[in-house]
Design a protein around this motif. Structure first.
Motif, short mmCIF file in Angstrom:
data_model
loop_
_atom_site.label_atom_id
_atom_site.label_comp_id
_atom_site.label_asym_id
_atom_site.label_seq_id
_atom_site.Cartn_x
_atom_site.Cartn_y
_atom_site.Cartn_z
N LEU A 262 50.72 21.78 6.57
CA LEU A 262 49.32 21.34 6.71
C LEU A 262 49.24 19.87 7.11
N SER A 263 50.29 19.12 6.79
CA SER A 263 50.24 17.69 7.12
C SER A 263 50.23 17.46 8.64
N PHE A 264 50.74 18.43 9.42
CA PHE A 264 50.66 18.33 10.88
C PHE A 264 49.19 18.32 11.31
N PHE B 235 46.71 17.67 9.31
CA PHE B 235 46.05 16.50 8.67
C PHE B 235 46.19 15.26 9.55
N ILE B 236 47.37 15.08 10.11
CA ILE B 236 47.58 13.90 10.96
C ILE B 236 46.60 13.90 12.13
N ILE B 237 46.40 15.08 12.70
CA ILE B 237 45.48 15.17 13.85
C ILE B 237 44.03 14.99 13.42
N THR B 238 43.70 15.41 12.20
CA THR B 238 42.29 15.26 11.78
C THR B 238 41.98 13.87 11.22
N ILE B 239 42.96 13.25 10.58
CA ILE B 239 42.66 11.96 9.93
C ILE B 239 42.56 10.82 10.96
N LEU B 240 43.26 10.98 12.10
CA LEU B 240 43.21 9.92 13.11
C LEU B 240 41.80 9.69 13.65
N PRO B 241 41.13 10.72 14.17
CA PRO B 241 39.76 10.49 14.66
C PRO B 241 38.80 10.05 13.56
N ILE B 242 39.05 10.56 12.32
CA ILE B 242 38.18 10.15 11.20
C ILE B 242 38.33 8.64 10.98
N SER B 243 39.59 8.19 10.94
CA SER B 243 39.83 6.76 10.71
C SER B 243 39.21 5.94 11.83
N GLY B 244 39.41 6.41 13.07
CA GLY B 244 38.85 5.69 14.21
C GLY B 244 37.34 5.55 14.10
N LYS B 245 36.71 6.63 13.67
CA LYS B 245 35.25 6.62 13.59
C LYS B 245 34.76 5.75 12.43
N LEU B 246 35.38 5.95 11.26
CA LEU B 246 34.89 5.25 10.07
C LEU B 246 35.27 3.78 10.04
N LEU B 247 36.45 3.45 10.59
CA LEU B 247 36.89 2.06 10.50
C LEU B 247 36.45 1.21 11.69
N SER B 248 36.37 1.85 12.90
CA SER B 248 35.96 1.00 14.03
C SER B 248 34.89 1.66 14.90
N LEU C 232 53.11 10.84 16.67
CA LEU C 232 53.11 11.38 15.31
C LEU C 232 53.81 12.73 15.25
N ILE C 233 53.65 13.52 16.32
CA ILE C 233 54.31 14.84 16.31
C ILE C 233 55.83 14.66 16.36
N VAL C 234 56.30 13.71 17.16
CA VAL C 234 57.75 13.46 17.21
C VAL C 234 58.23 13.03 15.81
N PHE C 235 57.47 12.13 15.21
CA PHE C 235 57.83 11.65 13.88
C PHE C 235 57.88 12.84 12.89
N MET C 236 56.87 13.69 12.98
CA MET C 236 56.82 14.83 12.05
C MET C 236 57.95 15.83 12.30
#
Lengths: 161, 197
Positions: free
Chosen positions: B132-134, B136-149, B167-171
């Motif tokens: 699920l963390s795969f 999560f990584i894809i969903t949290i990025l746009p959320i962070s982008g929207k909420l933080l900047s 991130l996919i390579v890292f994962m």
């Protein structure tokens, strides 16, 4: 207070058994100290359930073996530890003088057995009969017999090698 | 040497050894007390810190949920919040279950069965969490982008060409290590159960 006194008495009377079990189940002195302490702690935790309910040796072997089997696998060693250096080192020194060469070889071979086999052979060497081993381990008497035969064979082969 | 003979020698050795009482009253009490303190520490600190971080992150998303102004950001927000709440709870429960195995008054066989089962369950939760963390990584990025900047990363190529591939390579590298560990752990639990048959 009374409970504490009784507990201390039990531990003192059986410290040799705990020592032998930790020696078989640990691969180095650090693990051994940690396991020794864990067994004493687990015995304290279940001391109430023991009092009067079962034979002291059955209770003690059960808890000590169960702790040895699961503890080293699941826990990372962390936190403080009471210094058992002098106690365990003295025990090991004494063991060196007490143990015959043949027993030393046997100890080394027992360490090579798997988790369950170690427990079964230890109980056998401690003088427990098949039925008592069955009560402690949860195996049937015939299963204990089969396992012991297998272990004897394994030990023989290992010692011959 | 026959095992019978060894047994006799072993008992001789035991008698001599058991006569030597080296533990003191103080040492026995200290051992139990020290261990008790360690137990509390080892259970509470790392798990609580991890869970609190996840809960705070989920709370942050919830408080700023109205900023997620497109349907896909809402979906990402809901998934991220669920991930940050459910997984730590599940994981913590399985760890605690494994740690709480009560070894008193149980035969060795029963104890081993319980231990192997809880170990398998623990690793199942870890495995599900890992896959699920795969997502999560894809969903949290746009959320962070929207909420933080206040940026919609879905509209920026950088998300797809840079962040996600990196991130996919890292994962994938991490997954190789994770799965190896998972296989080893579940295999040892299964071997333990087989030994009991």
């Amino acid at each position: 207070m009374q409970k504490q006194k009784e507990f201390i008495k039990v531990i003192k009377e059986n410290e040799g058994i705990i020592f032998k079990i930790t020696l078989v189940y640990s691969s180095n002195e650090e693990d051994q100290k940690d396991l020794y302490q864990e067994i004493v702690y687990q015995l304290w935790k279940s001391f109430d359930s023991f009092r009067g309910n079962s034979k002291i040796s059955t209770w003690l072997y059960r808890i000590a073996l169960n702790t040895s089997i699961t503890y080293l696998k699941k826990e990372k060693r962390n936190g403080n530890r009471v210094s058992l250096n002098s106690v365990l080192s003295n025990k090991i020194d004494q063991l060196d003088t007490i143990m015959e060469e043949r027993i030393k070889v046997l100890y080394a071979q027992i360490k090579k057995l798997n988790t369950i086999e170690k427990g079964v052979i230890l109980l056998y060497l401690e003088g427990k009969n098949y039925q008592e081993i069955g009560v402690i381990t949860g195996f049937t008497v015939s299963n204990v017999g089969t396992r012991l035969n297998r272990i004897k064979q394994k030990l023989k082969e290992q010692i011959i090698k | 040497m026959e095992l019978e003979e060894m047994r006799n020698e072993w008992q001789e050795m035991s008698k001599k050894m058991e006569r030597q009482q080296l533990l003191t009253d103080k040492l026995i009490i200290e051992m139990t007390q020290e261990k008790y303190k360690n137990k509390l520490k080892s259970i509470s600190i790392p798990e609580t810190v991890g869970t609190v971080i996840c809960f705070l992150s989920a709370f942050y998303i919830l408080v700023h949920f109205n900023k997620l102004d497109t349907w896909y950001l809402v979906v990402c927000g809901v998934f991220s919040m669920l991930y940050l709440i459910i997984l730590p709870v599940k994981s913590m429960r399985s760890v605690k279950k494994m740690q709480r195995i009560n070894i008193s008054n149980k035969s060795i066989a029963q104890n081993l069965i319980d231990f192997a089962r809880s170990k398998k369950q623990f690793w199942l939760v870890q495995r599900v969490g890992f896959y699920l963390s795969f997502i999560f990584i894809i969903t949290i990025l746009p959320i962070s982008g929207k909420l933080l900047s206040n940026k919609d990363l879905f509209l920026e190529n950088k998300l797809w060409y840079f962040y996600v591939p990196v991130l996919i390579v890292f994962m994938l590298v991490f997954s190789k290590w994770g799965l190896k560990h998972y296989k080893k752990a579940t295999q040892s639990a299964e071997n333990l159960l087989k030994e009991l048959e």
